[in-house]
Scaffold this motif. Structure first.
Motif, PDB file in Angstrom:
ATOM      1  N   GLU A 156       0.828  -1.205   0.000  1.00  0.00           N
ATOM      2  CA  GLU A 156       0.000   0.000   0.000  1.00  0.00           C
ATOM      3  C   GLU A 156       0.860   1.252   0.000  1.00  0.00           C
ATOM      4  O   GLU A 156       0.520   2.253  -0.653  1.00  0.00           O
ATOM      5  CB  GLU A 156      -0.923   0.000   1.233  1.00  0.00           C
ATOM      6  CG  GLU A 156      -2.038  -1.028   1.178  1.00  0.00           C
ATOM      7  CD  GLU A 156      -3.053  -0.748   0.090  1.00  0.00           C
ATOM      8  OE1 GLU A 156      -3.470   0.418  -0.050  1.00  0.00           O
ATOM      9  OE2 GLU A 156      -3.424  -1.692  -0.620  1.00  0.00           O
ATOM     10  N   ASP A 166       0.748   4.200  -2.698  1.00  0.00           N
ATOM     11  CA  ASP A 166       0.567   5.612  -2.339  1.00  0.00           C
ATOM     12  C   ASP A 166       1.567   6.473  -3.090  1.00  0.00           C
ATOM     13  O   ASP A 166       1.233   7.582  -3.554  1.00  0.00           O
ATOM     14  CB  ASP A 166       0.739   5.805  -0.833  1.00  0.00           C
ATOM     15  CG  ASP A 166      -0.419   5.228  -0.032  1.00  0.00           C
ATOM     16  OD1 ASP A 166      -1.495   5.012  -0.621  1.00  0.00           O
ATOM     17  OD2 ASP A 166      -0.246   4.989   1.182  1.00  0.00           O
ATOM     18  N   GLU A 213       0.453   6.862  -6.637  1.00  0.00           N
ATOM     19  CA  GLU A 213      -0.664   7.796  -6.734  1.00  0.00           C
ATOM     20  C   GLU A 213      -0.179   9.239  -6.674  1.00  0.00           C
ATOM     21  O   GLU A 213      -0.672  10.109  -7.407  1.00  0.00           O
ATOM     22  CB  GLU A 213      -1.665   7.531  -5.612  1.00  0.00           C
ATOM     23  CG  GLU A 213      -2.908   8.408  -5.697  1.00  0.00           C
ATOM     24  CD  GLU A 213      -3.969   8.014  -4.697  1.00  0.00           C
ATOM     25  OE1 GLU A 213      -5.138   8.391  -4.910  1.00  0.00           O
ATOM     26  OE2 GLU A 213      -3.642   7.346  -3.702  1.00  0.00           O
ATOM     27  N   ARG A 270      -5.463   5.552 -13.087  1.00  0.00           N
ATOM     28  CA  ARG A 270      -6.136   5.651 -11.775  1.00  0.00           C
ATOM     29  C   ARG A 270      -7.005   4.415 -11.530  1.00  0.00           C
ATOM     30  O   ARG A 270      -7.036   3.884 -10.422  1.00  0.00           O
ATOM     31  CB  ARG A 270      -6.995   6.915 -11.707  1.00  0.00           C
ATOM     32  CG  ARG A 270      -6.208   8.212 -11.612  1.00  0.00           C
ATOM     33  CD  ARG A 270      -7.075   9.355 -11.116  1.00  0.00           C
ATOM     34  NE  ARG A 270      -6.390  10.615 -11.214  1.00  0.00           N
ATOM     35  CZ  ARG A 270      -5.481  11.063 -10.341  1.00  0.00           C
ATOM     36  NH1 ARG A 270      -5.146  10.300  -9.307  1.00  0.00           N
ATOM     37  NH2 ARG A 270      -4.909  12.244 -10.503  1.00  0.00           N
ATOM     38  N   ASP A 271      -7.708   3.984 -12.572  1.00  0.00           N
ATOM     39  CA  ASP A 271      -8.537   2.782 -12.420  1.00  0.00           C
ATOM     40  C   ASP A 271      -7.665   1.570 -12.103  1.00  0.00           C
ATOM     41  O   ASP A 271      -8.013   0.745 -11.237  1.00  0.00           O
ATOM     42  CB  ASP A 271      -9.333   2.527 -13.700  1.00  0.00           C
ATOM     43  CG  ASP A 271     -10.420   3.569 -13.939  1.00  0.00           C
ATOM     44  OD1 ASP A 271     -10.793   4.269 -12.962  1.00  0.00           O
ATOM     45  OD2 ASP A 271     -10.885   3.694 -15.081  1.00  0.00           O
ATOM     46  N   LEU A 286      -4.784   1.590 -10.681  1.00  0.00           N
ATOM     47  CA  LEU A 286      -4.249   1.770  -9.327  1.00  0.00           C
ATOM     48  C   LEU A 286      -5.258   1.316  -8.284  1.00  0.00           C
ATOM     49  O   LEU A 286      -4.918   0.580  -7.342  1.00  0.00           O
ATOM     50  CB  LEU A 286      -3.899   3.250  -9.122  1.00  0.00           C
ATOM     51  CG  LEU A 286      -3.457   3.679  -7.711  1.00  0.00           C
ATOM     52  CD1 LEU A 286      -2.154   3.001  -7.337  1.00  0.00           C
ATOM     53  CD2 LEU A 286      -3.304   5.197  -7.637  1.00  0.00           C
ATOM     54  N   GLU A 287      -6.528   1.724  -8.437  1.00  0.00           N
ATOM     55  CA  GLU A 287      -7.561   1.337  -7.477  1.00  0.00           C
ATOM     56  C   GLU A 287      -7.806  -0.167  -7.511  1.00  0.00           C
ATOM     57  O   GLU A 287      -8.056  -0.795  -6.483  1.00  0.00           O
ATOM     58  CB  GLU A 287      -8.869   2.088  -7.777  1.00  0.00           C
ATOM     59  CG  GLU A 287      -8.823   3.575  -7.447  1.00  0.00           C
ATOM     60  CD  GLU A 287      -8.424   3.820  -5.999  1.00  0.00           C
ATOM     61  OE1 GLU A 287      -8.990   3.151  -5.102  1.00  0.00           O
ATOM     62  OE2 GLU A 287      -7.544   4.665  -5.768  1.00  0.00           O
ATOM     63  N   ALA A 288      -7.719  -0.749  -8.708  1.00  0.00           N
ATOM     64  CA  ALA A 288      -7.930  -2.193  -8.818  1.00  0.00           C
ATOM     65  C   ALA A 288      -6.827  -2.973  -8.121  1.00  0.00           C
ATOM     66  O   ALA A 288      -7.062  -4.094  -7.641  1.00  0.00           O
ATOM     67  CB  ALA A 288      -8.006  -2.589 -10.289  1.00  0.00           C
ATOM     68  N   LYS A 289      -5.634  -2.404  -8.052  1.00  0.00           N
ATOM     69  CA  LYS A 289      -4.502  -3.112  -7.435  1.00  0.00           C
ATOM     70  C   LYS A 289      -4.477  -2.953  -5.925  1.00  0.00           C
ATOM     71  O   LYS A 289      -3.810  -3.720  -5.224  1.00  0.00           O
ATOM     72  CB  LYS A 289      -3.194  -2.611  -8.047  1.00  0.00           C
ATOM     73  CG  LYS A 289      -2.000  -3.517  -7.764  1.00  0.00           C
ATOM     74  CD  LYS A 289      -0.826  -3.200  -8.655  1.00  0.00           C
ATOM     75  CE  LYS A 289       0.317  -4.200  -8.379  1.00  0.00           C
ATOM     76  NZ  LYS A 289       1.475  -3.964  -9.256  1.00  0.00           N
ATOM     77  N   ARG A 290      -5.194  -1.963  -5.417  1.00  0.00           N
ATOM     78  CA  ARG A 290      -5.224  -1.767  -3.963  1.00  0.00           C
ATOM     79  C   ARG A 290      -6.040  -2.865  -3.295  1.00  0.00           C
ATOM     80  O   ARG A 290      -6.912  -3.484  -3.899  1.00  0.00           O
ATOM     81  CB  ARG A 290      -5.827  -0.410  -3.619  1.00  0.00           C
ATOM     82  CG  ARG A 290      -4.910   0.777  -3.902  1.00  0.00           C
ATOM     83  CD  ARG A 290      -5.492   2.038  -3.310  1.00  0.00           C
ATOM     84  NE  ARG A 290      -4.676   3.218  -3.533  1.00  0.00           N
ATOM     85  CZ  ARG A 290      -3.630   3.575  -2.798  1.00  0.00           C
ATOM     86  NH1 ARG A 290      -3.246   2.809  -1.782  1.00  0.00           N
ATOM     87  NH2 ARG A 290      -2.964   4.676  -3.068  1.00  0.00           N
ATOM     88  N   TYR A 322      -9.302  -4.970   1.444  1.00  0.00           N
ATOM     89  CA  TYR A 322      -9.306  -4.421   2.788  1.00  0.00           C
ATOM     90  C   TYR A 322     -10.333  -5.132   3.660  1.00  0.00           C
ATOM     91  O   TYR A 322     -11.318  -5.692   3.171  1.00  0.00           O
ATOM     92  CB  TYR A 322      -9.648  -2.923   2.748  1.00  0.00           C
ATOM     93  CG  TYR A 322      -8.714  -2.107   1.895  1.00  0.00           C
ATOM     94  CD1 TYR A 322      -7.421  -1.824   2.327  1.00  0.00           C
ATOM     95  CD2 TYR A 322      -9.134  -1.610   0.668  1.00  0.00           C
ATOM     96  CE1 TYR A 322      -6.558  -1.059   1.541  1.00  0.00           C
ATOM     97  CE2 TYR A 322      -8.283  -0.856  -0.123  1.00  0.00           C
ATOM     98  CZ  TYR A 322      -6.989  -0.581   0.314  1.00  0.00           C
ATOM     99  OH  TYR A 322      -6.142   0.165  -0.465  1.00  0.00           O
ATOM    100  N   ASP A 381     -13.836  -4.040   3.100  1.00  0.00           N
ATOM    101  CA  ASP A 381     -14.596  -4.672   2.020  1.00  0.00           C
ATOM    102  C   ASP A 381     -15.378  -5.863   2.554  1.00  0.00           C
ATOM    103  O   ASP A 381     -16.516  -6.127   2.128  1.00  0.00           O
ATOM    104  CB  ASP A 381     -13.651  -5.133   0.911  1.00  0.00           C
ATOM    105  CG  ASP A 381     -12.924  -3.975   0.251  1.00  0.00           C
ATOM    106  OD1 ASP A 381     -13.493  -2.868   0.213  1.00  0.00           O
ATOM    107  OD2 ASP A 381     -11.785  -4.180  -0.218  1.00  0.00           O
TER     108      ASP A 381
END
Length: 440
Positions: free
Chosen positions: A46, A50, A53, A90-91, A93-97, A100, A103
């Motif tokens: 993470e 960051d 990002e 960005r998409d 990046l969010e998919a790789k996070r 959690y 979720d």
């Protein structure tokens, strides 16, 4: 160096008047995005994501301030292309996070809401229980907890208890304090369990999955039918439930049987039953000017007193005489003095066919404030039926003043009016006789 030389140097360096470089080109921005894309592919934590990002934000800021060439009509717009690439990164990046722990808890809370907010069949309730049990067993295995154990409910398919069990599962996940990097496999396993839970709930039988006749059968609507059934059987059952005074079954039939034929029979049954248990349903329909519902409210008498405010709104509906007639009658049968003034005002309306209903409604209410306007109608109205209705209303009010006002017309040439006047005179005489009789 002069001031002019300083300005020329600044302009050649590309930094004049701005903190950001102004010489960004599509090529340099694409190169920077290539670097961001490579870093994103290598990022595993993470913290590294960051950093990616932050770098992507810097490129987006540079792109926003860049003075890019304006394309010709047939050329591709470099700004649009670069903005699309930033959005795609960005998409990615969010998919790789993640995943959690949040979720997991969000999915559990959604399932809990589905359980509590859905009407399940008896079969469905047990299928929901099986899905929750399988889920909590997985949670216990992954986290080493005992969320699904130790339950000794009277009804294992109690949906409220099952929703509470899922609340316990949410608490267990939160207490585990799972880190998206260090506990990624644990979180993934829990998300797999929530997928199974959601699938189990989707497969469980809901009430809405049943056909109408199946719903009625499940509610016992057909249980009153004997071996021989008339056609349609729903009508036979409806009549039997009416004879037993079961408003709930009549309302169930009205909800489920949407044919005009059965809707009419249901409403007629509710009118005849005159049971205040149907008030809420009839009041809702009355607010949509349903005449049968208004009639049903009137039959309930004082049990429909809460509908008076709604019905008074229709008193002045002169463009719909049918609505006025049923409304006047209902207000009279309910008997609330709150409607007296509104009805008294209609004694002077133009419609000769509706005025008698206003007079009779005032008689049913029995409010003595109506004596004077009724006496005025009896004296001066040009229509025989209206005058007779006013005399009848005065008799229903029944006070000495009301009876005297009606009895004054015993010599009336109109038979209808004369008849009501004679009845009023007799009532006065009976009252005098009662007053003079010695006490027993």
């Amino acid at each position: 160096m002069s001031d002019g030389d300083d300005e020329s140097a600044a302009e050649s360096d590309g930094t004049a008047g701005s903190d950001e470089p102004t010489d960004a080109t599509p090529d340099t921005l694409n190169d920077r995005l290539d670097g961001v894309e490579a870093d994103l592919g290598d990022a595993e934590t993470e913290a590294e994501l960051d950093g990616v990002e932050a770098a992507l934000d810097e490129v987006a800021t540079a792109l926003e301030g860049a003075d890019l060439p304006v394309p010709d009509d047939e050329d591709e717009d470099p700004r649009e292309t670069l903005e699309s690439r930033v959005s795609d990164l960005r998409d990615d990046l969010e998919a790789k996070r993640g995943p959690y722990a949040a979720d997991v808890t969000d999915a559990i809370e959604s399932a809990s809401g589905t359980i509590a907010g859905t009407r399940w069949t008896e079969q469905g309730r047990h299928e929901v229980a099986d899905a929750v049990t399988a889920f909590t067993d997985e949670v216990d295995e992954v986290l080493g907890t005992d969320v699904g154990g130790g339950e000794d409910a009277d009804d294992p398919a109690d949906t409220e208890a099952l929703a509470a069990t899922l609340d316990d599962a949410v608490a267990a996940v939160e207490d585990a304090d799972l880190d998206p990097d260090d506990n990624a496999k644990t979180i993934a396993a829990l998300l797999g369990a929530t997928d199974g839970l959601e699938s189990g709930l989707e497969d469980a039988q809901e009430w809405d999955d049943l056909e109408v006749n199946e719903q009625l059968m499940a509610e016992g609507f057909y249980d009153v039918l004997g071996h021989y059934k008339d056609f349609p059987p729903e009508l036979s059952a409806l009549k039997e439930w009416e004879s037993r005074g079961r408003v709930d079954m009549i309302l169930l039939a009205k909800e489920k049987l949407q044919s005009e034929f059965m809707q009419g029979h249901c409403m007629d049954a509710l009118i005849r039953m005159a049971n205040p248990d149907a008030f809420d349903e009839m009041h809702q329909l009355a607010q949509r000017r349903n005449k049968k519902a208004i009639e049903a409210l009137g039959r309930m008498g004082s049990g429909a007193d809460d509908a008076v405010e709604t019905l008074i709104e229709y008193v002045d509906a002169d463009s719909d005489p049918g609505l006025q007639k049923v409304t006047f009658r209902a207000l009279g049968e309910i008997g609330s003095p709150e409607a007296t003034q509104a009805l008294a005002n209609k004694l002077e309306m133009d419609n000769d066919n509706v005025r008698p209903y206003a007079a009779r409604a005032l008689g049913l209410i029995g409010d003595t404030r109506a004596i004077d306007p009724l006496a005025g109608t009896l004296e001066s109205d040009d229509v025989e039926t209206v005058r007779a209705a006013a005399a009848w209303a005065l008799r229903q009010i029944g006070t000495e003043a009301a009876l005297e006002a009606a009895a004054a017309y015993t010599d009336e040439r109109s038979y209808l009016v004369q008849h009501e006047a004679e009845l009023a005179a007799e009532a006065l005489e009976d009252g005098d006789a009662d007053a003079e009789a010695p006490a027993a």
